[in-house]
Design a protein around this motif. Structure first.
Motif, mmCIF file in Angstrom:
data_model
loop_
_atom_site.group_PDB
_atom_site.id
_atom_site.type_symbol
_atom_site.label_atom_id
_atom_site.label_comp_id
_atom_site.label_asym_id
_atom_site.label_seq_id
_atom_site.Cartn_x
_atom_site.Cartn_y
_atom_site.Cartn_z
ATOM 1 N N SER A 1 57.706 111.512 -21.804
ATOM 2 C CA SER A 1 57.079 110.611 -23.139
ATOM 3 C C SER A 1 56.637 109.490 -22.512
ATOM 4 N N GLY A 2 56.001 108.701 -23.294
ATOM 5 C CA GLY A 2 55.662 107.294 -22.879
ATOM 6 C C GLY A 2 53.982 107.113 -22.494
ATOM 7 N N GLY A 3 53.275 108.121 -22.767
ATOM 8 C CA GLY A 3 51.959 108.267 -22.549
ATOM 9 C C GLY A 3 51.144 107.584 -23.850
ATOM 10 N N GLY A 4 50.090 107.247 -23.550
ATOM 11 C CA GLY A 4 49.205 106.700 -24.673
ATOM 12 C C GLY A 4 48.027 106.017 -24.002
ATOM 13 N N LEU A 5 47.166 105.232 -24.898
ATOM 14 C CA LEU A 5 45.761 104.658 -24.576
ATOM 15 C C LEU A 5 46.249 103.187 -24.136
ATOM 16 N N VAL A 6 45.522 102.881 -23.101
ATOM 17 C CA VAL A 6 45.770 101.370 -22.717
ATOM 18 C C VAL A 6 44.450 100.910 -21.936
ATOM 19 N N GLN A 7 44.264 99.695 -22.001
ATOM 20 C CA GLN A 7 42.900 99.113 -21.345
ATOM 21 C C GLN A 7 43.027 99.073 -20.112
ATOM 22 N N ALA A 8 42.163 99.330 -19.041
ATOM 23 C CA ALA A 8 42.256 98.949 -17.450
ATOM 24 C C ALA A 8 42.776 97.640 -17.292
ATOM 25 N N GLY A 9 43.667 97.661 -16.351
ATOM 26 C CA GLY A 9 44.677 96.552 -15.793
ATOM 27 C C GLY A 9 45.762 96.459 -16.496
ATOM 28 N N GLY A 10 46.040 97.501 -17.611
ATOM 29 C CA GLY A 10 47.484 97.192 -18.295
ATOM 30 C C GLY A 10 48.304 98.167 -17.576
ATOM 31 N N SER A 11 49.288 98.385 -18.431
ATOM 32 C CA SER A 11 50.526 99.095 -17.764
ATOM 33 C C SER A 11 51.202 100.011 -19.061
ATOM 34 N N LEU A 12 51.875 101.017 -18.231
ATOM 35 C CA LEU A 12 52.651 102.089 -19.085
ATOM 36 C C LEU A 12 53.803 102.721 -18.309
ATOM 37 N N ARG A 13 54.721 102.983 -18.974
ATOM 38 C CA ARG A 13 56.078 103.782 -18.400
ATOM 39 C C ARG A 13 56.242 104.771 -18.955
#
Length: 122
Positions: A7-19
């Motif tokens: 779990s935890g995927g998604g859409l993010v802008q370049a330079g951003g973060s996800l866990r």
């Protein structure tokens, strides 16, 4: 045998973060080595990061070294992938895997999660 759910995927802008999180279940879930792999459209599935059963040994692909951090909480039977400074090239489906530590070939993986999409926009 181990069962894995990401779990935890998604859409993010370049330079951003996800866990990303990977919840594991099974008799040996808290002690076996784990890893993360990813697959972009039209490309082969590739190794991203690995962690030993105790968490004492870590392995990263050169493409993510310094940006991604793999960790685990064995009390929760969960493995994490913290992804910082994301780039469009990181866009892929990310898979959690029960994989012998030090083995980077997907054919050596014992069990796969279902995958979670990570999309990084420019």
């Amino acid at each position: 045998q181990v069962q894995l759910v990401e779990s935890g995927g998604g859409l993010v802008q370049a330079g951003g973060s996800l866990r990303l999180s990977c919840a594991a279940s099974g008799r040996t879930a808290s002690s076996r080595a784990m890893g993360w792999f990813r697959q972009a459209p039209g490309k082969e599935r590739e190794f991203v990061a690995g962690i030993s059963g105790s968490g004492s040994r870590i392995d990263y692909a050169d493409s993510v070294k310094g940006r991604f951090t793999i960790s685990r909480d064995n009390a929760k039977n969960t493995v994490y992938l913290q992804m910082n400074s994301l780039k469009p090239e990181d866009t892929a489906v990310y898979y959690c895997a029960a994989s012998p530590f030090g083995k980077r070939n997907p054919v050596d993986v014992h069990s796969w999660g279902q995958g979670t999409q990570v999309t990084v926009s420019s």
